[in-house]
Design a protein around this motif. Structure first.
Motif, short mmCIF file in Angstrom:
data_model
loop_
_atom_site.label_atom_id
_atom_site.label_comp_id
_atom_site.label_asym_id
_atom_site.label_seq_id
_atom_site.Cartn_x
_atom_site.Cartn_y
_atom_site.Cartn_z
N GLY A 80 0.85 -1.19 0.00
CA GLY A 80 0.00 0.00 0.00
C GLY A 80 0.88 1.23 0.00
N SER A 81 0.33 2.34 -0.50
CA SER A 81 1.11 3.58 -0.50
C SER A 81 0.22 4.75 -0.15
CB SER A 81 1.77 3.82 -1.87
OG SER A 81 0.80 4.22 -2.83
N ASP A 82 0.81 5.73 0.55
CA ASP A 82 0.08 6.93 0.91
C ASP A 82 1.07 8.00 1.34
OD1 ASP A 82 -3.10 7.47 1.45
OD2 ASP A 82 -1.84 8.78 2.67
N PHE A 83 0.65 9.25 1.19
CA PHE A 83 1.50 10.38 1.58
C PHE A 83 1.41 10.66 3.07
CE2 PHE A 83 1.77 15.02 2.30
CZ PHE A 83 3.07 15.25 1.87
N LEU A 131 4.60 1.87 1.32
CA LEU A 131 5.48 2.81 0.62
C LEU A 131 4.97 4.22 0.89
CD1 LEU A 131 5.76 0.92 -2.80
CD2 LEU A 131 7.37 0.86 -0.88
N GLY A 132 5.75 5.00 1.63
CA GLY A 132 5.32 6.33 2.01
C GLY A 132 5.82 7.40 1.05
N GLY A 133 5.37 8.63 1.30
CA GLY A 133 5.78 9.77 0.49
C GLY A 133 4.87 10.02 -0.68
N PRO A 134 5.11 11.12 -1.41
CA PRO A 134 4.27 11.44 -2.57
C PRO A 134 4.34 10.35 -3.62
CG PRO A 134 5.68 13.31 -1.95
CD PRO A 134 6.18 12.11 -1.18
N ILE A 135 3.21 10.00 -4.19
CA ILE A 135 3.19 8.95 -5.20
C ILE A 135 3.99 9.36 -6.43
CG2 ILE A 135 1.06 9.74 -6.34
CD1 ILE A 135 0.34 6.72 -6.61
N GLN A 136 4.13 10.67 -6.65
CA GLN A 136 4.92 11.15 -7.78
C GLN A 136 6.38 10.71 -7.67
OE1 GLN A 136 2.88 12.92 -5.86
NE2 GLN A 136 1.87 14.60 -6.96
N ASP A 137 6.83 10.43 -6.43
CA ASP A 137 8.21 10.04 -6.21
C ASP A 137 8.41 8.53 -6.25
OD1 ASP A 137 8.70 12.73 -5.87
OD2 ASP A 137 8.79 12.65 -3.69
N LEU A 138 7.35 7.78 -6.45
CA LEU A 138 7.45 6.33 -6.45
C LEU A 138 7.45 5.80 -7.88
CD1 LEU A 138 4.95 5.49 -3.55
CD2 LEU A 138 7.45 5.40 -3.47
N ALA A 139 8.35 4.89 -8.14
CA ALA A 139 8.45 4.28 -9.47
C ALA A 139 7.69 2.96 -9.49
CB ALA A 139 9.92 4.05 -9.83
N VAL A 140 7.35 2.52 -10.69
CA VAL A 140 6.67 1.23 -10.84
C VAL A 140 7.50 0.11 -10.22
CG1 VAL A 140 5.94 -0.48 -12.54
CG2 VAL A 140 5.36 1.94 -12.87
N ASP A 155 9.32 0.20 -7.66
CA ASP A 155 9.15 0.19 -6.21
C ASP A 155 7.99 -0.72 -5.81
OD1 ASP A 155 11.22 2.06 -5.79
OD2 ASP A 155 9.85 3.73 -6.15
N PHE A 156 6.91 -0.65 -6.56
CA PHE A 156 5.75 -1.48 -6.26
C PHE A 156 5.99 -2.95 -6.62
CE2 PHE A 156 3.90 2.76 -6.62
CZ PHE A 156 3.09 2.79 -5.49
N LEU A 157 6.69 -3.18 -7.73
CA LEU A 157 6.99 -4.55 -8.12
C LEU A 157 7.87 -5.24 -7.08
CD1 LEU A 157 7.67 -4.06 -11.94
CD2 LEU A 157 5.67 -5.16 -10.90
N ARG A 158 8.87 -4.53 -6.58
CA ARG A 158 9.73 -5.12 -5.54
C ARG A 158 8.96 -5.35 -4.26
NH1 ARG A 158 13.65 -1.55 -7.80
NH2 ARG A 158 13.05 0.07 -6.30
N ALA A 159 8.14 -4.36 -3.87
CA ALA A 159 7.39 -4.49 -2.62
C ALA A 159 6.42 -5.67 -2.67
CB ALA A 159 6.62 -3.20 -2.33
N ALA A 160 5.80 -5.87 -3.84
CA ALA A 160 4.79 -6.92 -3.98
C ALA A 160 5.38 -8.25 -4.44
CB ALA A 160 3.72 -6.47 -4.98
N ARG A 161 6.67 -8.26 -4.74
CA ARG A 161 7.34 -9.49 -5.20
C ARG A 161 6.65 -10.05 -6.44
NH1 ARG A 161 5.92 -9.76 -0.22
NH2 ARG A 161 4.52 -11.57 -0.50
N LEU A 162 6.40 -9.18 -7.40
CA LEU A 162 5.70 -9.56 -8.62
C LEU A 162 6.42 -8.98 -9.84
CD1 LEU A 162 2.03 -8.81 -7.49
CD2 LEU A 162 3.04 -11.08 -7.84
N ARG A 163 6.09 -9.51 -11.01
CA ARG A 163 6.59 -8.96 -12.27
C ARG A 163 5.44 -8.28 -13.00
NH1 ARG A 163 9.44 -14.38 -14.50
NH2 ARG A 163 7.43 -15.15 -13.72
N ARG A 185 -0.65 6.10 -14.27
CA ARG A 185 0.78 5.84 -14.55
C ARG A 185 1.19 4.49 -13.95
NH1 ARG A 185 5.52 6.58 -11.57
NH2 ARG A 185 4.40 7.69 -9.90
N ILE A 186 0.74 4.22 -12.73
CA ILE A 186 1.09 2.96 -12.10
C ILE A 186 0.37 1.80 -12.78
CG2 ILE A 186 1.14 1.69 -9.93
CD1 ILE A 186 3.00 4.12 -10.03
N VAL A 187 -0.86 2.03 -13.22
CA VAL A 187 -1.59 1.00 -13.98
C VAL A 187 -0.80 0.63 -15.22
CG1 VAL A 187 -3.64 0.50 -15.36
CG2 VAL A 187 -3.89 1.62 -13.14
N GLU A 188 -0.34 1.63 -15.95
CA GLU A 188 0.39 1.39 -17.19
C GLU A 188 1.67 0.60 -16.93
OE1 GLU A 188 1.97 3.88 -21.11
OE2 GLU A 188 1.56 4.94 -19.23
N GLY A 189 2.31 0.88 -15.81
CA GLY A 189 3.56 0.17 -15.51
C GLY A 189 3.35 -1.24 -15.00
#
Length: 374
Positions: A32-35, A53-62, A64-72, A110-114
């Motif tokens: 999950g992510s939130d500012f 994953l904290g901080g502005p979502i603009q600062d998070l890369a795709v 980051d989510f893939l690593r956190a979720a252990r997915l491709r 943007r995150i959907v696309e990634g």
């Protein structure tokens, strides 16, 4: 053969109401992510198997989510999220696309696309349909369509799914796989189960006076309804149950307000000066007292009696965070972090977990139909 748990990531997760609902439906919430820092602390406390994953979502890369979720890319089942809704809310008189928060849905896209999840679920306030003359709604649908998703949307009434609160949420649901989009059928209302009431939700909680906090976190009575039994399961006591301290003038006003009453029951000389000349049709729920046999009014990010019906049905005080959480269908073990102000914001911004659970079950139903047909 055992059905595989569907995976989920929750953007703009706040305290994690939608995540909790999906977990109750059997989902594996990976991240999950939130500012908001206080909301993040709550999410981490209540979602120990997920990565926050904290901080502005603009600062998070795709990545980051893939690593956190252990997915491709392409492996995630569901990406959920509710971009901050204040820009679209009817309670925001300056709402519209000019508010910087109104374009955060583009970060969601943007995150959907990634990630390219199979399913997407986005929720917001009903005001999203009219803000900017519908510009936000058109942009969201166009964005999903351009990414290859078939999207549907509906306004869901939380009380029709067992939430003891009048609450409307605008929900987008879609997928890129061609699976049928199944919406949850109402479970409560005429011809169904009775609507859950204020009494059903909070009548077992310890009695408090103005400004008083529950001491020792002990329950002072047995659960009185099925709803209370469900929400108390797994909890060691009552948390976040403290009555905000109101000024003496507000205490004088409340003495005149019966259940279902409002500012109209207060002697004119006790009303705030700005309300003394108000028309009787104005400020409908200001200084409103809840009724045991009705649903709560919509829980906002602060349960201020000056702005809505947030007075306890019998006790002369305003609602506690725990009472607001009960109206939002959070289980009692779900403890909110931060200041009391932070806690009210987290509760008010959340998707009711019971509504989230019903959405999760509907998502599984659509996937199940495809598996059976294959």
């Amino acid at each position: 053969m055992k059905r595989r748990e569907m995976t989920a990531i929750d953007l703009f997760c706040g305290a994690g109401g939608l995540s909790e609902g999906l977990r109750q439906a059997g989902f594996d919430v990976r991240a999950g992510s939130d500012f908001n820092e206080a909301a993040g602390a709550t999410f981490e406390r209540t979602h120990r198997d997920a990565k926050f994953l904290g901080g502005p979502i603009q600062d998070l890369a795709v990545d980051d989510f893939l690593r956190a979720a252990r997915l491709r890319v392409g492996e995630l089942d569901v990406l959920t999220g509710g971009p901050p809704c204040q820009a679209y809310s009817v309670y925001n008189h300056k709402r519209g696309m000019g508010d910087a928060r109104s374009t955060l849905f583009r970060e969601y896209l943007r995150i959907v696309e990634g990630l390219m999840p199979r399913w997407v679920v986005m929720e917001n306030v009903t005001g999203i349909t009219s803000a900017g003359s519908g510009e936000a709604l058109r942009a969201i649908v166009e964005g999903f369509t351009n990414l290859g998703y078939r999207i549907e949307w509906r306004v869901l009434r939380a009380e029709e799914y067992g939430v003891p609160q009048e609450r409307r949420r605008f929900v987008f649901m879609g997928n890129r796989t061609g699976e049928p989009i199944v919406w949850p059928e109402p479970t409560h209302g005429p011809g169904l189960k009775p609507l859950i009431t204020v009494y059903d939700a909070i009548s077992d909680l310890p009695i408090l006076h103005n400004g008083e906090a529950s001491v020792g976190h002990d329950y002072t009575s047995e659960p009185r309804t099925e709803y209370q039994t469900e929400l108390r399961e797994g909890s060691t006591g009552v948390f976040n149950h403290a009555a905000p301290r109101l000024a003496n003038i507000n205490m004088q006003r409340m003495k005149h307000i019966p259940q279902g009453g409002s500012w109209r029951d207060v002697p004119v000389d006790l009303l705030p000066r700005g309300m003394q000349a108000a028309r009787r049709c104005d400020h409908t729920k200001r200084y409103g007292r809840l009724q045991w046999d009705r649903q709560s009014s919509t829980i906002l990010t602060k349960c201020d009696i000056h702005w809505g019906a947030y007075i306890h049905p019998e006790q002369n005080r305003s609602l506690t965070v725990r009472e607001a959480a009960r109206f939002q269908s959070f289980p009692d073990w779900f403890v909110f972090e931060g200041s009391q102000t932070d806690q009210f914001v987290q509760v008010g911004n959340a998707v009711p977990p019971i509504l989230g659970r019903q959405l999760g079950l509907a998502l599984q139903s659509g996937s199940e139909r495809v598996r059976k047909a294959a």
